[in-house]
Structures are given as C-alpha cells and as structure tokens.
Enzyme design. Structure first.
Site, PDB file in Angstrom:
ATOM      1  N   ASP A 201       0.873  -1.165   0.000  1.00 14.73           N
ATOM      2  CA  ASP A 201       0.000   0.000   0.000  1.00 14.73           C
ATOM      3  C   ASP A 201       0.915   1.222   0.000  1.00 14.73           C
ATOM      4  OD1 ASP A 201      -1.604   2.162   0.684  1.00 14.73           O
ATOM      5  OD2 ASP A 201      -2.718   1.092   2.232  1.00 14.73           O
ATOM      6  N   ILE A 202       0.790   2.081  -1.001  1.00 14.30           N
ATOM      7  CA  ILE A 202       1.729   3.195  -1.131  1.00 14.30           C
ATOM      8  C   ILE A 202       1.685   4.137   0.074  1.00 14.30           C
ATOM      9  CG2 ILE A 202       0.181   4.796  -2.369  1.00 14.30           C
ATOM     10  CD1 ILE A 202       2.669   5.423  -4.167  1.00 14.30           C
TER      11      ILE A 202
ATOM     12  N   ASP B 288      -5.873   8.028  -5.015  1.00  7.71           N
ATOM     13  CA  ASP B 288      -6.107   9.420  -4.613  1.00  7.71           C
ATOM     14  C   ASP B 288      -6.790   9.483  -3.255  1.00  7.71           C
ATOM     15  OD1 ASP B 288      -6.134  12.192  -4.894  1.00  7.71           O
ATOM     16  OD2 ASP B 288      -8.022  12.208  -5.989  1.00  7.71           O
TER      17      ASP B 288
END
Length: 324
Positions: free
Chosen positions: A9-10, A33
């Site tokens: 997960d960024i 986003d």
C-alpha cells in the site's frame, strides 16, 4: 538499491516523496487518490491542494505530506484512456517525467510511484507498466542523481508483463504447464498460475558459495569494463547498484560483493555466458541451477535484457528485484 518494484500500500511506504494520481480539480476521488488523502489527513491536504488549483493532465505539483511518512506528496494527473489516439501515451510519460523532475528540484532522495492511470482511468496495464519502466529507467540512467525510486503495486491484477518479456520467461515453464496455463494476449498478472509455476523452487544444494580464497573480482571487473568500453557510472547504474555500494567495491572496502550485485554487473555489461560465469567465479559465486530465480536471471542475461526488464520478470514471478 536505486530501483525496486514492491507489492504494498503506497501510503505505508517511506519515501521523501509519494506520488499521487490526482484529480485535475482540487478534490479527491477514488482509488489511490482517496487512500493518500485519508492517510495524510484529508482536510489539511485538501486545503493545500486548493491553493494549487487545477492541475493539467501530465503536470505535477507538490504539497506537504502531513501524516504520511514522507516530506512531500507529488500530485500528477494521468490521462483517461480513450483508445490511445488522444495523446494518452505522451501524457502518461509526462506524468513520470514531470514528477521526477519536481522530486529532483525538491531535493528528494527517494520517490514512490503507484502505477499511474492503470486503475479508474482505464489505461491498459501492460502499456502503463511499459511507460513507467521506460521513464524511470531513462531518468536513473541519465540523471546525475542517487535518487531511489520505488514502483508500488497494490492490486495484483495491475501488474502485467509485456508480450516480449513474457515470451522470454515462458521457457521456464514445462510443456505440460504451458498447455494448462495458456494465456491469451500473453498477459502475466502478478500472482497468476504462471507466476506461481515460475516460483516453484527445486531444493538447492547446501553449498552454494564457492571458496573465496581466489577471489579477484575487482580486477576482473575493471578488465571487463575496459573491454566493453564502459565507465563506472554506466556500469553501476546498469546494474541497479548504488553509487556508494559501487565505490566500496572499487575501493576494496567490500572484499566479497553480494551475489545480486555481481549478477547485476553481468547484466549491465551484457556479458555472454562464459564471461558471466568467469566474473561470478572471481567473486566466489555461481549461478545455481537448482534455484529458479538464478535460472531466470541467467536466461534473461543471455538474451540481452537490461536490469529493468529482468526486475519486471522477477517481480512477476514473485521474486525480489535484483540490485544492491
């Protein structure tokens, strides 16, 4: 290492800059986003985003990262896929180029990218990956920078190899598996049946490392560099080895280099099988015929693939990227 592909997960990745696939207007939508806004602190981040105003597709702008483990969030607006005839490919290239340029201007030592436009914008995943790898590799090979770049893949289905690269690694699947796992359009999703077959490992021998008493790696490396007409920068960048690690090797501070670094140098200099075996042996290493990762690396080395293509294939086969 300068470049790696990871599954994560960024918002959980630590980097100086996290790249967000932003909305053109100062609002946040779905997917990456939304995740970045929620993790950073939606209200604070939105206030900063409003100050920027509209961001055109392909542009990149920065805000503070607030609650993320980063200094900046770089917002870039990817193209919505419309069949490829509306300039989408060039726009996506600009997303990476402008984000990397801005990260360098901000003095970032590390940047984490999602696979831009491959989600809700509907960009074909293999095309999105090809462009990402092309722009990242071009930046790392040309720029005088020690920046570390991570491509973060959260959704396993978002990672698909190109047809050509898939064909190279297909040879590692036995004939029966190929028949059972025939895949249309040669797409290879991360975690697919073919990926798992590539990851099937035979039992390696207990002794993999050769006696190191005759190691003359540095001298042999210098000879090969001269023969290939390559300077230090081209060699370590093409091996996905950091400048600092390479300097230690060349100064003799690292007597026995890591196996991944040596394999990377073989790829960087495009050595043939004999030359690669010789360089590996000079550091006390050898390609292990019982290790599937080694076999993939050796096969792609012989076929002339660069370090970025090799790492694509390794990631798709559930192996760690090559680098140091």
């Amino acid at each position: 290492m300068p470049f790696q592909i990871i599954r994560n997960d960024i918002t959980k990745v630590k980097a100086d800059a996290i790249v967000n696939t932003a909305n053109p207007e100062p609002v946040y939508g779905r997917g990456t986003d939304s995740s970045i806004y929620q993790a950073a602190g939606a209200q604070e981040l939105l206030k900063e985003r409003v100050k920027i105003g509209r961001i055109e597709r392909g542009e990149a702008k920065a805000t503070p990262a607030f609650n993320l483990d980063a200094k900046y969030i770089i917002h870039t607006v990817g193209p919505r896929w419309e069949g490829g005839k509306g300039g989408e490919l060039e726009t996506l290239r600009n997303c990476y180029k402008n984000s990397l340029k801005l990260a360098a201007e901000l003095g970032c030592g590390s940047v984490a990218f999602p696979l831009i436009a491959a989600g809700t914008y509907g960009f074909p995943k293999d095309e999105a990956l090809s462009i990402a790898m092309s722009e990242i590799s071009a930046f790392l090979m040309k720029e005088d920078s020690d920046m570390e770049i991570t491509l973060v893949v959260y959704d396993p289905t978002a990672f698909r190899l190109s047809k050509n690269l898939f064909m190279e690694i297909e040879s590692f699947i036995d004939d029966e598996d190929v028949k059972l796992a025939h895949m249309h359009d040669y797409d290879l999703p991360y975690g697919s049946n073919v990926s798992r077959r590539l990851n099937r490992r035979e039992e390696p021998p207990k002794q993999e490392f050769l006696p190191a008493s005759e190691c003359i790696f540095r001298d042999r490396l210098i000879v090969l560099m001269n023969e290939k007409g390559m300077d230090n920068t081209a060699v370590y960048k093409g091996a996905n080895v950091s400048k600092g690690a390479f300097s230690k090797i060349m100064c003799g501070d690292t007597k026995i280099p890591k196996k991944d670094a040596v394999m990377g140098f073989c790829i960087s200099m495009k050595l043939n099988r004999s030359e690669a075996a010789d360089l590996m042996a000079s550091a006390g290493w050898a390609f292990n015929p019982y290790d599937r990762r080694d076999r993939i690396i050796e096969r792609l080395l012989i076929s002339g693939k660069d370090i970025f293509e090799v790492n694509e294939a390794l990631f798709a086969a559930d192996f760690s990227c090559l680098g140091y």
